[in-house]
Design an enzyme around this catalytic site. Structure first.
Site, PDB file in Angstrom:
ATOM      1  N   GLY A  67       0.807  -1.222   0.000  1.00 48.18           N
ATOM      2  CA  GLY A  67       0.000   0.000   0.000  1.00 48.18           C
ATOM      3  C   GLY A  67       0.839   1.270   0.000  1.00 48.18           C
TER       4      GLY A  67
ATOM      5  NE  ARG B  78       5.979   1.836   5.167  1.00 48.85           N
ATOM      6  CZ  ARG B  78       7.237   1.528   5.521  1.00 48.85           C
ATOM      7  NH1 ARG B  78       7.726   1.974   6.644  1.00 48.85           N
ATOM      8  NH2 ARG B  78       7.982   0.784   4.724  1.00 48.85           N
TER       9      ARG B  78
ATOM     10  CB  CYS C 191      27.523  -2.179  22.796  1.00 48.48           C
ATOM     11  SG  CYS C 191      27.232  -3.781  22.052  1.00 48.48           S
TER      12      CYS C 191
ATOM     13  CD  GLU D  47       0.769  -8.661  -2.048  1.00 43.86           C
ATOM     14  OE1 GLU D  47       1.895  -8.120  -1.931  1.00 43.86           O
ATOM     15  OE2 GLU D  47       0.583  -9.684  -2.721  1.00 43.86           O
ATOM     16  N   PRO D  48      -1.576  -4.161   1.597  1.00 46.05           N
ATOM     17  CG  PRO D  48      -3.496  -3.017   2.338  1.00 46.05           C
ATOM     18  CD  PRO D  48      -3.057  -4.174   1.487  1.00 46.05           C
TER      19      PRO D  48
HETATM   20  N1  LLP Z   1       3.746  -7.032  -0.601  1.00 50.47           N
HETATM   21  C1  LLP Z   1       5.035  -7.374  -0.779  1.00 50.47           C
HETATM   22  C2  LLP Z   1       5.381  -8.361  -1.799  1.00 50.47           C
HETATM   23  C3  LLP Z   1       6.018  -6.773   0.021  1.00 50.47           C
HETATM   24  O1  LLP Z   1       7.292  -7.108  -0.164  1.00 50.47           O
HETATM   25  C4  LLP Z   1       5.656  -5.825   0.994  1.00 50.47           C
HETATM   26  C5  LLP Z   1       6.668  -5.199   1.858  1.00 50.47           C
HETATM   27  C6  LLP Z   1       4.297  -5.515   1.157  1.00 50.47           C
HETATM   28  C7  LLP Z   1       3.371  -6.127   0.333  1.00 50.47           C
HETATM   29  C8  LLP Z   1       3.796  -4.537   2.191  1.00 50.47           C
HETATM   30  O2  LLP Z   1       4.206  -3.253   1.874  1.00 50.47           O
HETATM   31  P1  LLP Z   1       3.669  -1.975   2.689  1.00 50.47           P
HETATM   32  O3  LLP Z   1       2.198  -1.818   2.411  1.00 50.47           O
HETATM   33  O4  LLP Z   1       3.898  -2.222   4.127  1.00 50.47           O
HETATM   34  O5  LLP Z   1       4.459  -0.842   2.162  1.00 50.47           O
HETATM   35  N2  LLP Z   1      11.119  -3.063   6.913  1.00 50.47           N
HETATM   36  C9  LLP Z   1      10.841  -1.974   6.001  1.00 50.47           C
HETATM   37  C10 LLP Z   1       9.729  -2.268   5.030  1.00 50.47           C
HETATM   38  C11 LLP Z   1       9.960  -3.520   4.203  1.00 50.47           C
HETATM   39  C12 LLP Z   1       8.813  -3.811   3.286  1.00 50.47           C
HETATM   40  C13 LLP Z   1       8.957  -5.159   2.692  1.00 50.47           C
HETATM   41  N3  LLP Z   1       7.903  -5.544   1.826  1.00 50.47           N
HETATM   42  C14 LLP Z   1      10.575  -0.714   6.795  1.00 50.47           C
HETATM   43  O6  LLP Z   1      10.614  -0.763   8.027  1.00 50.47           O
HETATM   44  O7  LLP Z   1      10.363   0.334   6.221  1.00 50.47           O
END
Ligand code: LLP
Length: 417
Positions: free
Chosen positions: A242, A279, A346, A276-277
């Site tokens: 998302g 965040r 650390c 696939e949201p």
């Molecule tokens: N679908 C796929 C195939 C993905 O790889 C991801 C995120 C999502 C959906 C979900 O995306 P969102 O809606 O959350 O943007 N650890 C990183 C973010 C890594 C995202 C990995 N994939 C951070 O803390 O910013």
């Protein structure tokens, strides 16, 4: 007021002062607002209106069981990135037919477990993976439903660590070979043990302009239309993660503009939209509470404030130089001072907030690190033998612990002297 807000001098979660929760449950502590999670899910769902769509909540953002269960109760489907997230999803009540299995490296063992489940789709990342899925499905006498993830070579204009849609990134099947791979499935997208049900793109996370999402959707819709003309009956298009969220108060497109842009690109195909949201649903719905352990002079302008939470509880600032608002839960009206806000680990990279101006802090004060509901607790580690923090869900004027604080005994239960 839903979620986190100031009531006078105090920061509250759905009306409950965060200082009261910290006092009782201790710190470091993740606190989530159920009302905020529901509101975010519903806003995105509503934005797609009558256009056929399915939201597959990305469990990688936050898969604490109670959160996953809450998403399920709202009617969400799931995006799982490992066999363990699939198992977690099932424990939370998601049916296999509501789960898409994404991920760039699915092991043989993971595929062996996933194929017989009858998932909505396994999102395939390479020709090799497609043939591994086929051989497992053949042996088990099953037909595996697959979607092909295509790397469209589109710049997400996000942080390089979380941009996934460029040719140089490890993700998906290259756009110039995708057609060829899809054609190996025959004119109707079926082989005896495989059924192509969708095409998929995901160009990155924390995307804060519509342009890359629109271009990726347009690219995928063109390909889908082309495949449809060739006689292939796709069931949907999967447009990946998302929108990003505003960590610093800067502008981010709203849900309506986002959904409208995707629908506009896809409508001509007549295909339902899967997204696939992660965040945008969970991010704003969580804070990390931490206590000030020590204050010491840094330079003429300010001090170090050392918290009892750092890169072990929240890795985003150290890993991506990510910005999260930090504020004292009480005492917001004090005179301000400059702080380098750091964790107890650390490593010099264990900085939670660089050069911040905050109401004066004292040892023992509790601060809230904002917008950490996604990729916060999910990325925590035991470095320095620090236990995983506890997690609390505020719902309907009450809170409950949804994950207790880990103990050293919990960690040692896996080890032999
Ligand atoms: N679908 C796929 C195939 C993905 O790889 C991801 C995120 C999502 C959906 C979900 O995306 P969102 O809606 O959350 O943007 N650890 C990183 C973010 C890594 C995202 C990995 N994939 C951070 O803390 O910013």
């Amino acid at each position: 007021m839903i979620g986190f807000a100031r009531a006078g001098d105090r920061l509250v979660c759905d009306g409950i002062p965060l200082s009261a929760i910290a006092e009782q449950e201790g710190t470091p502590l993740y606190v989530y607002s159920a009302a905020a999670l529901r509101a975010r899910y519903r806003a995105i769902d509503t934005a797609f209106g009558a256009y056929p769509h399915a939201l597959h909540y990305a469990l990688k953002a936050n898969s604490t069981l109670a959160i996953a269960r809450l998403m399920r109760e709202l009617g969400s489907a799931a995006d799982a990135n490992s066999i363990w997230e699939i198992e977690l999803a099932r424990k939370a009540g998601f049916a296999p037919a509501d789960i898409v299995f994404t991920g760039v490296g699915k092991s043989r063992a993971e595929l062996e477990c996933a194929v017989p489940l009858g998932l909505k789709a396994i999102n395939v990342e390479s020709a090799g993976e497609l043939s591994r899925i086929e051989s497992i499905a053949e042996r088990l006498g099953r037909v595996a439903r697959v979607a092909i993830r295509i790397n469209p070579d589109i710049d997400a204009q996000s942080h390089p660590h979380i941009s996934t849609g460029l040719k140089i990134n490890k993700f998906g099947v290259a756009r110039d070979t995708a057609r060829e791979l899809i054609e190996t499935l025959g004119p109707d997208g079926r082989r005896s043990a495989l059924k192509l049900v969708a095409v998929h793109v995901h160009v990155g996370s924390q995307i804060t302009t519509l342009d890359p999402l629109r271009r990726a959707a347009g690219f995928l819709a063109d390909l889908a239309a082309d495949l449809q003309r060739g006689g292939l009956a796709l069931e949907y298009v999967d447009l990946g993660g998302g929108l990003g969220i505003s960590y610093d108060g800067g502008d981010v497109p709203d849900d309506d503009a986002y959904a409208a842009a995707l629908i506009e690109e896809v409508r001509a195909t007549g295909l339902p939209i899967v997204v696939e949201p992660g965040r945008t649903i969970a991010g704003p719905a969580g804070v990390l509470l931490a206590r000030v352990i020590d204050i010491k002079p840094r330079d003429a302008e300010g001090d170090f404030a050392i918290l009892d939470a750092g890169m072990t509880e929240l890795m985003r600032p150290s890993l991506y130089n990510a910005y999260h608002r930090i504020e004292p839960v009480d005492g917001a009206s004090r005179a301000t001072r400059r702080y380098e806000i750091v964790g107890p680990v650390c490593e010099s990279s264990d900085v939670v907030g660089r050069d911040r101006t905050l109401p004066e802090l004292h040892v023992g004060d509790v601060v809230a690190i904002r917008d950490v509901g996604a990729y916060g607790s999910a990325m925590a580690s035991n470095y320095n033998r620090r236990p995983m923090p506890a997690e609390v869900l505020v719902d309907d004027g009450r809170w409950r612990v949804i994950r207790r604080r880990q103990t050293l005994e919990d960690m040692l239960a896996l080890e032999q002297p």
